[in-house]
Structure formats: structure tokens, C-alpha cells
Write an enzyme that holds these catalytic residues in place. Sequence first.
Site, short mmCIF file in Angstrom:
data_model
loop_
_atom_site.label_atom_id
_atom_site.label_comp_id
_atom_site.label_asym_id
_atom_site.label_seq_id
_atom_site.Cartn_x
_atom_site.Cartn_y
_atom_site.Cartn_z
N SER A 109 -9.24 -5.34 32.41
CA SER A 109 -10.06 -5.79 33.55
C SER A 109 -10.01 -7.31 33.60
O SER A 109 -9.87 -7.98 32.56
CB SER A 109 -11.50 -5.35 33.37
OG SER A 109 -12.32 -5.99 34.34
N SER A 131 -12.83 14.55 32.30
CA SER A 131 -13.87 14.88 31.34
C SER A 131 -14.68 16.08 31.81
O SER A 131 -14.84 17.07 31.10
CB SER A 131 -14.74 13.64 31.17
OG SER A 131 -15.97 13.96 30.65
N GLY A 155 -8.26 10.01 32.48
CA GLY A 155 -9.25 9.79 33.54
C GLY A 155 -8.58 9.67 34.90
O GLY A 155 -8.71 8.66 35.59
N TYR A 167 -19.08 -4.45 27.91
CA TYR A 167 -17.82 -4.10 28.58
C TYR A 167 -16.77 -5.20 28.40
O TYR A 167 -15.61 -4.92 28.08
CB TYR A 167 -18.14 -3.87 30.06
CG TYR A 167 -16.98 -3.48 30.95
CD1 TYR A 167 -16.40 -2.21 30.88
CD2 TYR A 167 -16.47 -4.37 31.89
CE1 TYR A 167 -15.36 -1.85 31.72
CE2 TYR A 167 -15.43 -4.02 32.74
CZ TYR A 167 -14.88 -2.76 32.66
OH TYR A 167 -13.84 -2.41 33.51
N VAL A 168 -17.19 -6.46 28.57
CA VAL A 168 -16.24 -7.58 28.48
C VAL A 168 -15.62 -7.63 27.07
O VAL A 168 -14.40 -7.80 26.92
CB VAL A 168 -16.94 -8.92 28.79
CG1 VAL A 168 -16.00 -10.10 28.57
CG2 VAL A 168 -17.47 -8.93 30.23
N ALA A 191 -15.32 -5.18 24.84
CA ALA A 191 -14.45 -4.03 24.59
C ALA A 191 -13.14 -4.16 25.35
O ALA A 191 -12.07 -3.83 24.82
CB ALA A 191 -15.18 -2.75 24.99
N LYS A 192 -13.18 -4.66 26.58
CA LYS A 192 -11.95 -4.84 27.35
C LYS A 192 -11.08 -5.94 26.73
O LYS A 192 -9.86 -5.89 26.77
CB LYS A 192 -12.27 -5.17 28.81
CG LYS A 192 -12.71 -3.95 29.63
CD LYS A 192 -11.56 -3.00 29.86
CE LYS A 192 -11.92 -1.84 30.77
NZ LYS A 192 -10.86 -0.83 30.88
N SER A 198 -8.91 12.14 37.42
CA SER A 198 -9.51 13.04 38.43
C SER A 198 -10.01 12.27 39.64
O SER A 198 -10.30 12.85 40.68
CB SER A 198 -10.67 13.83 37.81
OG SER A 198 -11.60 12.93 37.22
N ASN A 207 -6.47 4.78 30.79
CA ASN A 207 -7.22 4.35 31.98
C ASN A 207 -8.69 4.77 31.98
O ASN A 207 -9.53 4.10 32.56
CB ASN A 207 -6.51 4.92 33.21
CG ASN A 207 -7.36 4.82 34.47
OD1 ASN A 207 -7.44 3.78 35.10
ND2 ASN A 207 -8.02 5.93 34.83
#
Length: 249
Positions: A142, A35, A10, A155-156, A158-159, A12, A89
Site C-alpha cells: 500500500s 474466506s 482474497g 496497518y502501516v 504491517a504493510k 472474491s 492480496n
Amino acid sequence: MSKKVALVTGSSKGLGKVIAQKLAESGIKVIINYSSNQEKAEEVVRDIQELGGEAIAIQADITDKEDVKRLVAVSRQTFQQPIDILVNNATGPQPELSLEEVTWEDYLDQLHFTVKAPLLLLKEVIEPMKENQWGRIINIGSEVVELGNSDFSNYVTAKSAIIGMTRSWANELGKHDITVNAVHPGFTPVERHGEVTETSAGSYIEGLPLNRLGKPEDIAYMVRFLASDEANFITGQNMNVNGGNTFGV
Ligand SMILES: NC(=O)c1ccc[n+]([C@@H]2O[C@H](COP(=O)([O-])OP(=O)(O)OC[C@H]3O[C@@H](n4cnc5c(N)ncnc54)[C@H](OP(=O)(O)O)[C@@H]3O)[C@@H](O)[C@H]2O)c1
């Protein structure tokens, strides 16, 4: 470092782009993975080449096993050497959802980026790293893992998995002189955040000991350090790059 190859997933745009640029400035050959945004990825490659660096753009969905295999194979064919540095990333959409709204699929969507993709990639890059007795894996986490933001448990969670994964990989790969670390950025405005001002981010900034927003370069310098030979005795660590907003897990 000039003979090394780095894959930044990631890259780009956003933090990945600046991480790739800073690695390239040190003479590292970089793979700009994306992607869908081919134009942006090629722009990053051109910018690096104009400064005398080496880079290629490779499209691949890093959550897909076959794409990951192709990504690593194309890189090997192009540079005629294996990947030495892997920076996990890439991220997809990060919807903020209450516990009433969120589903297991929403959790899985995030886990695909934080756990599945790094594992698929690790399996493709690990053997040459072991043979060379040198490797760097850098997982981008994060600060939310310490803040535990509400309405963001997908998100929390998974991080947070990155922390244990990083430590376990570090233990297992240390004997091969492969280091595995995590970098945890704070809120760092990138393209997707639109215009962010000192005023609009005022309440966040007020909570930071350093009292200002971070820049993508701040994250990239930490990644570049961890990728360097100077960081050869650091593994399994969580590096917060967030102006002191949190103090460590
Ligand atoms: N920026 C922040 O404030 C902040 C704070 C804490 C942590 N982080 C973490 O830092 C990392 C970078 O975040 P960012 O803000 O820079 O994100 P971003 O600007 O949204 O960039 C995401 C990148 O991931 C790529 N991507 C998306 N889906 C992909 C897939 N399936 N396969 C391969 N590449 C894919 C995108 O490519 P396309 O352009 O082709 O879509 C893009 O290059 C993430 O892990 C994020 O969680 C960021």
C-alpha cells in the site's frame, strides 16, 4: 502464459477479483480464494468461465497453516499442475486506531495477512517453482508505507514489512528464476468503500499528479505485467500504482 496457474488470495471481491479476471484474460488458470463469501467467489468463477477462461473457487483462511496446505493441494488436484504465480492480496478488517487505542494484538491482526499468510503460502508453492525454474510472487502492499498515515500504525507497520520481505525473498530466490515484487496501490475504491465520488475524494485527488482516482484495473495491469515473461528481469521492486501520490521507497 496460457499454461500457468495463479493463486490470488482474497479474490472474491475488490482488487483481488479484478487481478484474477485480468490474469484469466491472458489465459492463466486462476484460483479464486475467499474466506466467507462463497456466492461472490462463485460469481467471479462464472464470469471468468463465460469469457472462456479457467477458474476455481477455494475457501481457505490464508492465515491458517492447515487451510493453506488444503488450498494448495486442492488446486494441484484440480489443475493437475502446481501454482506458478502467487499473488498475496487478501486483507481483513483494517481498523484505524490511535496510539492510545492500538494494541499489539491489533498489530498482529495485520501481520497475519502481510507476513504470516505469505510465508505459509510460499512454503507450499516454492518447491515446484524451484523445480520448474520459474515462479512469480507478487505481494500487494500500500502507498501508506510511504505516507505513514497517523491513527493507522497497525496497518502501516504491517504493510511496511512487505518491503523488506520482498527484497529478502528476491535475493534468495533469484537463482531459481523466481521473481518477487511488491505492488503498492493508492486509494482505489472497491465495494467496501461504498459510493466514492470525485467530490467526496476531492482532497485526496487534488494531491495526485494525475488528478484522478485509480481503478482496480490499474492495479491488475501492473500485477499481470509482473506475472508475465516480459517482467523476467524485474525482482525485489516496489511498484507504486497511485497516480504519482508517492515516488518510491
Ligand atoms: N482498495 C484500496 O484502496 C487499497 C489501497 C491500498 C492497498 N490495498 C491492498 O489491496 C489488497 C486488496 O484490498 P481490497 O480493498 O480489494 O480488499 P477487500 O475488498 O476487502 O477484499 C478482501 C478479500 O480478502 C478476502 N479475505 C479476508 N480475510 C481472508 C482470509 N482470512 N483468508 C482468505 N481470504 C480472506 C475476502 O474474502 P471474503 O469476501 O470471503 O471475505 C476478500 O476476497 C489488500 O492487501 C489491501 O491492503 C487496497
